[in-house]
Design a protein around this motif. Structure first.
Motif, mmCIF file in Angstrom:
data_model
loop_
_atom_site.group_PDB
_atom_site.id
_atom_site.type_symbol
_atom_site.label_atom_id
_atom_site.label_comp_id
_atom_site.label_asym_id
_atom_site.label_seq_id
_atom_site.Cartn_x
_atom_site.Cartn_y
_atom_site.Cartn_z
ATOM 1 N N PHE A 158 0.845 -1.188 0.000
ATOM 2 C CA PHE A 158 0.000 0.000 0.000
ATOM 3 C C PHE A 158 0.889 1.250 0.000
ATOM 4 C CE2 PHE A 158 -2.767 -3.189 1.988
ATOM 5 C CZ PHE A 158 -3.945 -3.007 1.258
ATOM 6 N N ARG A 159 0.633 2.149 -0.910
ATOM 7 C CA ARG A 159 1.377 3.408 -0.963
ATOM 8 C C ARG A 159 0.643 4.458 -0.127
ATOM 9 N NH1 ARG A 159 1.676 7.835 -5.725
ATOM 10 N NH2 ARG A 159 3.524 8.990 -5.039
ATOM 11 N N ILE A 160 1.265 4.884 0.952
ATOM 12 C CA ILE A 160 0.692 5.911 1.827
ATOM 13 C C ILE A 160 1.384 7.221 1.505
ATOM 14 C CG2 ILE A 160 0.152 6.542 4.200
ATOM 15 C CD1 ILE A 160 0.782 3.630 4.986
ATOM 16 N N TRP A 161 0.643 8.213 1.061
ATOM 17 C CA TRP A 161 1.268 9.468 0.663
ATOM 18 C C TRP A 161 0.226 10.585 0.725
ATOM 19 C CZ3 TRP A 161 0.727 12.264 -4.193
ATOM 20 C CH2 TRP A 161 -0.295 11.773 -5.016
ATOM 21 N N GLY A 162 0.614 11.770 0.198
ATOM 22 C CA GLY A 162 -0.320 12.888 0.079
ATOM 23 C C GLY A 162 -0.835 13.397 1.409
ATOM 24 N N VAL A 163 -2.120 13.682 1.462
ATOM 25 C CA VAL A 163 -2.738 14.266 2.654
ATOM 26 C C VAL A 163 -2.612 13.327 3.847
ATOM 27 C CG1 VAL A 163 -4.911 15.069 3.651
ATOM 28 C CG2 VAL A 163 -4.309 15.689 1.303
ATOM 29 N N THR A 164 -2.827 12.033 3.618
ATOM 30 C CA THR A 164 -2.744 11.064 4.712
ATOM 31 C C THR A 164 -1.353 11.067 5.336
ATOM 32 O OG1 THR A 164 -4.419 9.679 3.643
ATOM 33 C CG2 THR A 164 -3.050 8.630 5.325
ATOM 34 N N ALA A 165 -0.329 11.039 4.506
ATOM 35 C CA ALA A 165 1.045 11.066 5.010
ATOM 36 C C ALA A 165 1.338 12.376 5.741
ATOM 37 C CB ALA A 165 2.024 10.874 3.857
ATOM 38 N N ALA A 166 0.845 13.487 5.201
ATOM 39 C CA ALA A 166 1.099 14.789 5.823
ATOM 40 C C ALA A 166 0.444 14.882 7.197
ATOM 41 C CB ALA A 166 0.590 15.900 4.915
ATOM 42 N N ILE A 167 -0.778 14.378 7.322
ATOM 43 C CA ILE A 167 -1.466 14.400 8.614
ATOM 44 C C ILE A 167 -0.716 13.547 9.628
ATOM 45 C CG2 ILE A 167 -3.554 13.583 9.795
ATOM 46 C CD1 ILE A 167 -5.162 14.596 7.390
ATOM 47 N N LEU A 168 -0.221 12.396 9.205
ATOM 48 C CA LEU A 168 0.557 11.550 10.106
ATOM 49 C C LEU A 168 1.873 12.218 10.499
ATOM 50 C CD1 LEU A 168 -0.075 8.103 8.410
ATOM 51 C CD2 LEU A 168 -0.728 8.724 10.746
ATOM 52 N N SER A 169 2.493 12.901 9.557
ATOM 53 C CA SER A 169 3.730 13.616 9.864
ATOM 54 C C SER A 169 3.478 14.720 10.892
ATOM 55 C CB SER A 169 4.325 14.214 8.592
ATOM 56 O OG SER A 169 5.481 14.978 8.885
ATOM 57 N N ASN A 170 2.398 15.462 10.705
ATOM 58 C CA ASN A 170 2.056 16.516 11.667
ATOM 59 C C ASN A 170 1.766 15.915 13.046
ATOM 60 O OD1 ASN A 170 2.352 18.445 9.684
ATOM 61 N ND2 ASN A 170 0.166 18.680 9.296
ATOM 62 N N LEU A 171 1.052 14.789 13.072
ATOM 63 C CA LEU A 171 0.755 14.150 14.351
ATOM 64 C C LEU A 171 2.032 13.679 15.035
ATOM 65 C CD1 LEU A 171 -1.562 13.205 16.223
ATOM 66 C CD2 LEU A 171 -1.470 11.000 15.047
ATOM 67 N N SER A 172 3.008 13.237 14.235
ATOM 68 C CA SER A 172 4.271 12.765 14.821
ATOM 69 C C SER A 172 5.024 13.886 15.523
ATOM 70 C CB SER A 172 5.151 12.141 13.740
ATOM 71 O OG SER A 172 5.746 13.129 12.907
ATOM 72 N N ARG A 173 4.719 15.120 15.161
ATOM 73 C CA ARG A 173 5.357 16.258 15.823
ATOM 74 C C ARG A 173 4.578 16.678 17.066
ATOM 75 N NH1 ARG A 173 6.985 20.872 11.822
ATOM 76 N NH2 ARG A 173 8.256 21.391 13.664
ATOM 77 N N ARG A 174 3.391 16.154 17.226
ATOM 78 C CA ARG A 174 2.582 16.408 18.424
ATOM 79 C C ARG A 174 2.731 15.297 19.459
ATOM 80 N NH1 ARG A 174 1.240 21.742 18.593
ATOM 81 N NH2 ARG A 174 0.148 22.426 16.716
ATOM 82 N N ILE A 175 2.936 14.073 18.967
ATOM 83 C CA ILE A 175 3.083 12.929 19.869
ATOM 84 C C ILE A 175 4.500 12.396 19.722
ATOM 85 C CG2 ILE A 175 2.318 10.579 20.383
ATOM 86 C CD1 ILE A 175 -0.441 11.340 19.433
ATOM 87 N N ALA A 176 5.310 12.598 20.746
ATOM 88 C CA ALA A 176 6.718 12.185 20.693
ATOM 89 C C ALA A 176 6.809 10.668 20.638
ATOM 90 C CB ALA A 176 7.460 12.725 21.909
ATOM 91 N N LEU A 177 7.481 10.153 19.611
ATOM 92 C CA LEU A 177 7.598 8.710 19.450
ATOM 93 C C LEU A 177 8.312 8.072 20.630
ATOM 94 C CD1 LEU A 177 7.108 6.257 17.652
ATOM 95 C CD2 LEU A 177 9.286 6.738 16.515
ATOM 96 N N ASP A 178 9.357 8.734 21.139
ATOM 97 C CA ASP A 178 10.066 8.195 22.303
ATOM 98 C C ASP A 178 9.123 8.096 23.497
ATOM 99 O OD1 ASP A 178 12.354 8.000 20.836
ATOM 100 O OD2 ASP A 178 13.262 9.840 21.618
ATOM 101 N N GLY A 179 8.311 9.129 23.664
ATOM 102 C CA GLY A 179 7.357 9.114 24.767
ATOM 103 C C GLY A 179 6.331 8.022 24.614
ATOM 104 N N LEU A 180 5.870 7.812 23.386
ATOM 105 C CA LEU A 180 4.902 6.752 23.121
ATOM 106 C C LEU A 180 5.497 5.391 23.419
ATOM 107 C CD1 LEU A 180 2.150 5.850 21.927
ATOM 108 C CD2 LEU A 180 3.266 5.805 19.701
ATOM 109 N N ASN A 181 6.705 5.150 22.938
ATOM 110 C CA ASN A 181 7.354 3.865 23.183
ATOM 111 C C ASN A 181 7.598 3.630 24.669
ATOM 112 O OD1 ASN A 181 7.407 3.256 20.458
ATOM 113 N ND2 ASN A 181 9.449 4.084 20.148
ATOM 114 N N ASP A 182 7.984 4.679 25.394
ATOM 115 C CA ASP A 182 8.200 4.568 26.833
ATOM 116 C C ASP A 182 6.907 4.220 27.542
ATOM 117 O OD1 ASP A 182 10.847 5.135 26.457
ATOM 118 O OD2 ASP A 182 10.692 7.235 27.064
ATOM 119 N N GLN A 183 5.826 4.900 27.112
ATOM 120 C CA GLN A 183 4.534 4.664 27.754
ATOM 121 C C GLN A 183 4.052 3.252 27.521
ATOM 122 O OE1 GLN A 183 3.124 6.652 29.827
ATOM 123 N NE2 GLN A 183 2.843 8.712 29.102
#
Length: 205
Positions: free
Chosen positions: A176-201
């Protein structure tokens, strides 16, 4: 199982408590003044390794055929963002709205095709008996949340569109190719939810 809803809610609130410059959007490509409000549901499955429910639009559709998307669409008259996101997920995947635990709305994404898209982050039970609506969904799948929120996993590309270079992200996940608006929304969310924090939690659960 860890209380993913509580953990994600804390990270979501922390991430949205500050201004973040440079979030992705297509505002510069908007033509005209009237944007149509729309909502999408980022449904995170409550399992030890959480995933995100994504759909693939039918290849025969006139609008964005074959593209990977979140369940969602434009608001009906009188609807708010959350109600629209839940309705669309129910219509597209038979995802029962009573099973959805909403965390909150994230950053507005303005598309160059006429929509103001607001993502709604939520947690849903794992392994729901989902039934795609063939008129709107060709296939659906679940991709790991940690994979999608890791910006190192995305390829960055540009295309000349409407007189300017448009930056976009993309990823191939199991064909599945994930791109465009969907990818951009996920990228923006990644800047709101810290991946390190998520993994720690999750690791502490």
């Amino acid at each position: 199982m860890s209380d993913l809803f509580t953990r994600l809610s804390v990270l979501f609130e922390e991430g949205h408590a500050r201004e973040i410059p440079g979030l992705l959007t297509d505002t510069q490509f908007i033509e005209g003044e009237n944007q149509t409000p729309a909502a999408v549901l980022i449904a995170v499955t409550d399992r030890p390794e959480p995933g995100v429910l994504l759909t693939q639009r039918p290849r025969g559709m006139r609008s964005h055929p074959g593209q990977v998307a979140f369940p969602g669409g434009k608001l009906d008259p009188g609807e708010d963002i959350v109600t629209a996101a839940l309705r669309e997920a129910e219509e597209e995947l038979a995802l029962p709205r009573e099973a959805v635990r909403v965390i909150g709305t994230s950053d507005l994404y303005q598309t160059g095709t006429g929509f103001d898209v607001t993502p709604v982050l939520a947690v849903v039970p794992p392994d729901l008996d989902l039934t795609p609506n063939p008129d709107e969904v060709e296939a659906w799948f679940e991709a790991p949340l940690s994979l999608l929120l890791n910006r190192e996993n995305w390829d960055s590309n540009e295309v000349f569109w409407r007189g300017a270079m448009r930056h976009y992200l993309e990823m191939d996940y199991e064909g599945f190719r994930i791109w465009g608006v969907t990818a951009a929304i996920l990228s923006n969310l990644s800047r709101r939810i810290a991946l390190d924090g998520l993994n720690d939690q999750i690791g502490a659960g």
